[in-house]
Write a protein that holds these residues in place. Structure first.
Motif, mmCIF file in Angstrom:
data_model
loop_
_atom_site.group_PDB
_atom_site.id
_atom_site.type_symbol
_atom_site.label_atom_id
_atom_site.label_comp_id
_atom_site.label_asym_id
_atom_site.label_seq_id
_atom_site.Cartn_x
_atom_site.Cartn_y
_atom_site.Cartn_z
ATOM 1 N N VAL A 1 0.764 -1.236 0.413
ATOM 2 C CA VAL A 1 -0.275 0.000 0.117
ATOM 3 C C VAL A 1 0.596 1.165 -0.019
ATOM 4 N N MET A 2 1.724 1.760 0.954
ATOM 5 C CA MET A 2 2.367 2.185 0.831
ATOM 6 C C MET A 2 3.575 3.049 -0.845
ATOM 7 N N GLU A 3 3.990 1.465 -0.956
ATOM 8 C CA GLU A 3 4.826 1.505 -2.007
ATOM 9 C C GLU A 3 3.996 2.182 -3.514
ATOM 10 N N THR A 4 2.698 1.823 -3.091
ATOM 11 C CA THR A 4 1.640 1.542 -3.804
ATOM 12 C C THR A 4 1.565 3.997 -3.777
ATOM 13 N N LEU A 5 1.372 4.170 -3.211
ATOM 14 C CA LEU A 5 1.440 5.535 -2.361
ATOM 15 C C LEU A 5 2.213 6.536 -2.730
ATOM 16 N N THR A 6 3.483 5.724 -2.710
ATOM 17 C CA THR A 6 4.232 6.864 -2.937
ATOM 18 C C THR A 6 4.697 7.067 -4.326
ATOM 19 N N ARG A 7 4.803 6.502 -5.159
ATOM 20 C CA ARG A 7 5.424 5.684 -6.462
ATOM 21 C C ARG A 7 3.977 7.381 -7.426
ATOM 22 N N LEU A 8 2.344 7.062 -6.649
ATOM 23 C CA LEU A 8 1.772 7.552 -7.261
ATOM 24 C C LEU A 8 1.585 9.768 -6.713
ATOM 25 N N ALA A 9 2.609 9.433 -5.531
ATOM 26 C CA ALA A 9 2.806 10.673 -5.095
ATOM 27 C C ALA A 9 3.719 11.271 -5.916
ATOM 28 N N HIS A 10 4.986 10.765 -5.606
ATOM 29 C CA HIS A 10 5.834 10.970 -6.663
ATOM 30 C C HIS A 10 5.791 11.453 -7.908
ATOM 31 N N GLU A 11 4.613 10.409 -8.803
ATOM 32 C CA GLU A 11 5.122 11.045 -10.585
ATOM 33 C C GLU A 11 3.699 11.436 -10.246
ATOM 34 N N GLY A 12 2.882 12.179 -9.834
ATOM 35 C CA GLY A 12 1.617 13.570 -9.826
ATOM 36 C C GLY A 12 2.133 14.458 -8.956
ATOM 37 N N GLY A 13 3.572 14.104 -8.569
ATOM 38 C CA GLY A 13 3.768 15.496 -7.700
ATOM 39 C C GLY A 13 2.633 15.729 -6.317
ATOM 40 N N HIS A 14 2.046 14.839 -5.787
ATOM 41 C CA HIS A 14 1.176 15.717 -4.541
ATOM 42 C C HIS A 14 2.521 15.481 -2.951
ATOM 43 N N THR A 15 1.738 16.342 -2.968
ATOM 44 C CA THR A 15 2.860 16.582 -1.033
ATOM 45 C C THR A 15 1.167 15.993 -0.499
ATOM 46 N N VAL A 16 2.221 14.879 0.516
ATOM 47 C CA VAL A 16 1.643 13.724 0.651
ATOM 48 C C VAL A 16 2.153 13.644 2.351
ATOM 49 N N VAL A 17 1.323 13.720 3.530
ATOM 50 C CA VAL A 17 2.237 13.484 5.847
ATOM 51 C C VAL A 17 1.424 12.243 5.541
ATOM 52 N N VAL A 18 1.974 11.657 6.123
ATOM 53 C CA VAL A 18 1.503 10.078 6.391
ATOM 54 C C VAL A 18 2.043 10.037 8.091
ATOM 55 N N VAL A 19 0.893 9.963 8.668
ATOM 56 C CA VAL A 19 1.242 9.503 10.243
ATOM 57 C C VAL A 19 1.019 8.241 10.504
ATOM 58 N N THR A 20 2.199 7.727 11.170
ATOM 59 C CA THR A 20 2.664 6.185 11.678
ATOM 60 C C THR A 20 3.320 6.289 12.510
ATOM 61 N N HIS A 21 3.116 5.131 13.281
ATOM 62 C CA HIS A 21 3.952 3.830 14.085
ATOM 63 C C HIS A 21 4.856 3.392 14.030
ATOM 64 N N ASP A 22 4.833 2.756 12.393
ATOM 65 C CA ASP A 22 4.704 2.012 12.299
ATOM 66 C C ASP A 22 6.508 1.677 11.397
ATOM 67 N N ASN A 23 7.047 1.688 12.330
ATOM 68 C CA ASN A 23 8.344 1.738 11.562
ATOM 69 C C ASN A 23 8.899 1.023 10.355
ATOM 70 N N ARG A 24 8.369 -0.114 10.651
ATOM 71 C CA ARG A 24 8.178 -1.251 8.571
ATOM 72 C C ARG A 24 8.916 0.068 7.516
ATOM 73 N N ILE A 25 7.612 1.605 7.834
ATOM 74 C CA ILE A 25 7.453 2.352 6.610
ATOM 75 C C ILE A 25 8.151 3.348 6.630
ATOM 76 N N PHE A 26 8.918 3.698 7.535
ATOM 77 C CA PHE A 26 9.612 4.812 8.012
ATOM 78 C C PHE A 26 10.070 5.168 6.334
ATOM 79 N N LYS A 27 10.994 4.188 5.685
ATOM 80 C CA LYS A 27 11.754 4.135 4.762
ATOM 81 C C LYS A 27 10.789 4.598 3.992
ATOM 82 N N PHE A 28 9.676 4.786 3.364
ATOM 83 C CA PHE A 28 9.491 5.142 2.662
ATOM 84 C C PHE A 28 9.066 6.668 1.909
ATOM 85 N N GLY A 29 9.187 7.307 3.263
ATOM 86 C CA GLY A 29 8.904 8.454 3.631
ATOM 87 C C GLY A 29 10.628 9.673 3.220
#
Ligand SMILES: Nc1ncnc2c1ncn2[C@@H]1O[C@H](COP(=O)(O)OP(=O)(O)O)[C@@H](O)[C@H]1O
Ligand SMILES: [Mg+2]
Length: 228
Positions: A180-208
């Protein structure tokens, strides 16, 4: 895209007022994916809700695409939200009686799009999240990861400049959450969206592209991610 200066937020008034955000400064560029982390009760959801035009700030300045939020009457917030913001929640929050396609179409129809244009755009977005063959499925016929990808497509509908997500992987297993994070970050980067993700999940920190830590309503750390 997001410019926050000396933001203060207090809940309640008078002697009972409780300040939960103190002089928060934060800038987020177009196309940047920011992970907002911190302990429970630190003010993450409050900050996200102000950025998302759900709550009004108590002091300071918040600009979205150059548009000041401070002092905007509460009645104007829904219009700002529709114009600038796509939201992704912890649980997908899809309407259970609507198909995947209709869930994505709805925010476009609210923006005044014609039915045909809304269908074409929604179909394209669902394709981009890998759900071309699920258009007519109800949320109950989708897996958790698929439903969350519909929620991503819905948030991107109308291509709002800012996407906000509160714990978007909390209800998913690790593998599905990564997808899900891969999909979100790919589309964000492709579309130039600004994204803020609140998370406790340290396994997805790397997508930021960046990690910002908040504690007791104050930003305590702001680090560009090494893998960028
Ligand atoms: N609607 C509200 N009314 C009063 N206090 C609130 C409200 N929402 C949150 N708070 C308080 O604000 C603080 C920050 O909460 P929140 O932004 O939800 O933190 P987080 O998302 O980091 O867990 C907490 O002390 C919480 O109790
Ligand atoms: Mg929260």
């Amino acid at each position: 895209m997001i410019e926050v200066r000396k933001l203060r937020k207090a809940y309640g008034g008078g002697a009972l007022a409780q300040t939960v955000l103190h002089d928060v400064d934060l800038s987020v560029r177009s196309g940047e994916v920011l992970m907002l982390v911190g302990p429970s009760g630190s003010g993450k959801t409050t900050l996200l809700s102000i950025l998302g035009c759900v709550l009004t700030p108590s002091g300071g300045s918040v600009q979205l695409a150059g548009h000041e939020l401070m002092g905007v009457p509460e009645a104007s917030l829904p219009m700002m939200r529709l114009r600038y913001i796509g939201f992704i929640f912890q649980s997908h929050n899809l309407l259970p009686s609507l198909s995947a396609l209709d869930n994505v179409r709805l925010p476009l129809l609210l923006r005044g799009w014609s039915s045909g244009r809304a269908t074409a755009e929604s179909t394209e977005l669902l394709e981009s999240v890998g759900l071309r063959d699920k258009l007519v499925c109800l949320p109950s016929q989708l897996s958790g990861g698929q439903a969350q990808r519909v929620a991503i497509a819905r948030a991107l509908a109308g291509r709002p400049p800012i996407i906000l997500a509160d714990e978007p992987t909390a209800a998913l297993d690790a593998h599905t959450g990564q997808g899900v994070m891969e999909t979100l970050t790919r589309l964000a980067h492709e579309g130039g969206h600004t994204v803020v993700v609140v998370t406790h999940d340290n396994r997805i920190f790397k997508f930021g592209d960046r990690i910002v830590r908040i504690e007791d309503g104050r930003i305590t750390e702001d680090t560009a991610h090494a893998n960028a």
